[in-house]
Enzyme design. Sequence first.
Site, PDB file in Angstrom:
ATOM      1  N   HIS A 311       0.851  -1.189   0.000  1.00 27.96           N
ATOM      2  CA  HIS A 311       0.000   0.000   0.000  1.00 27.96           C
ATOM      3  C   HIS A 311       0.884   1.235   0.000  1.00 27.96           C
ATOM      4  O   HIS A 311       1.938   1.248   0.625  1.00 27.96           O
ATOM      5  CB  HIS A 311      -0.916   0.005   1.228  1.00 27.96           C
ATOM      6  CG  HIS A 311      -2.053   0.976   1.127  1.00 27.96           C
ATOM      7  ND1 HIS A 311      -1.925   2.310   1.445  1.00 27.96           N
ATOM      8  CD2 HIS A 311      -3.344   0.804   0.725  1.00 27.96           C
ATOM      9  CE1 HIS A 311      -3.087   2.915   1.253  1.00 27.96           C
ATOM     10  NE2 HIS A 311      -3.963   2.036   0.822  1.00 27.96           N
ATOM     11  N   ASP A 369      -7.790  -4.532  -0.324  1.00 29.30           N
ATOM     12  CA  ASP A 369      -8.369  -4.783  -1.642  1.00 29.30           C
ATOM     13  C   ASP A 369      -8.306  -6.265  -2.017  1.00 29.30           C
ATOM     14  O   ASP A 369      -9.206  -6.781  -2.670  1.00 29.30           O
ATOM     15  CB  ASP A 369      -7.645  -3.951  -2.709  1.00 29.30           C
ATOM     16  CG  ASP A 369      -7.783  -2.457  -2.455  1.00 29.30           C
ATOM     17  OD1 ASP A 369      -8.925  -2.004  -2.325  1.00 29.30           O
ATOM     18  OD2 ASP A 369      -6.765  -1.766  -2.373  1.00 29.30           O
TER      19      ASP A 369
END
Length: 434
Positions: A311, A369
């Site tokens: 991320h 995600d």
Amino acid sequence: MSQTADTTATLSFSDGSPSLEMPIYKGTVGPDVIDIRKLYGATGKFTYDPGFMSTAACNSAITYIDGDKGELLYRGYPIEQLAVNCDFLETCYLLLHGELPTVEERSKFVDTVTQHTMIHDQMQFFFRGFRRDAHPMAVLVGTVGALSSFYHDSLDITDPRHREVSAIRLIAKLPTLVAMAYKYNVGQPFVYPRNDLSYSANFMRMMFSNPCEEYKVNDVLVRALDRILILHADHEQNASTSTVRLAGSSGANPFACIAAGIACLWGPAHGGANEAALNMLKEIGSVDKIPEFIAKVKDKNSGVKLMGFGHRVYKNFDPRAKLMRETCYEVLEELGLQDDPLFKLAMALEKIALEDEYFVTRKLYPNVDFYSGIVQSALGIPVSLFTGIFAMARTVGWIAQWNEMISDPEQKIGRPRQLFVGEVARDVTPIDKR
């Protein structure tokens, strides 16, 4: 932000220009900020910061992220506690009002949102203007922006009551519009909301019931969706939130601002990441092909990227991923999908990423995600609608940030500067001499 600076920074120049004192402000947590607002007026110079990697464009009291610690706070509350102890509408109330609701406040807020889930019947004709295979995000950009043409009674952005009504309408109507986009896409009749169901249960029913048989609410699946919504409700000054704030800084109405946020979220580097992660799994195909795929990921020249891992902000484990991982396993067990080829593949890839030195040293842990894509797929939500669910969740964060910006006395229309590297002034040559 305190307007009384405890310390200052001195900017000096090697070209002989006079140095400049700039105040430094402290937030309650996080990095201090250097106030450079007088820089251009005093020196004729801009700062240069592509991607705003070191620039605070606003002050905010809503969401705080510490990427190194893997920490996410909504109004000071850790996401781990909110996801376990609260439902989505409680989280919405918190983001909008700054405090968790009492029993009475929660009941009133839930009732108010529930009473606004219907959309104007004329909106049905908007959907008919789209092709049946239109991407749901294209449909949402259009229909959310169009809401402003139906609700003239709440468009005065200087009126706090108007802003509150618009916030409720957007939170309430997004699930209805997302479900309608899905039903239109698959050629099924629209399903109207029901006031006796919770926010997430109502959405699941609008998605999956049809006139032939009533949808049976499954509490495990509803809770899974609710957790997805909580984990995605806000994420500080990301690209789509910044877009909403920038659009709002011009005085645009809230429906137009949220439509702008949805358009930004559509990008694969932002809201489309869970869609990209699931597509990656489908491209790998089977567990026995994982080693070949991993080899390509490690080869810088292959052009193959590992989606759903790592991320930009979280340099450690994404705190939302831990919670989504629990939900992922609960849903797969509830639906008996542990042996489904796609989900076995996902879990095998997760295991490698958590153990392989290449990924561990680079802190390429599975992010939210990765897991939310798996959960949504298990729930029966098509890949093309993943970002629509994200938009449904993030709407409350957008509207809270928008409202905070409108209420900020320091708010100005957004106007980034540039480092111009084009041609200097020159004369136009007549066409017959070019």
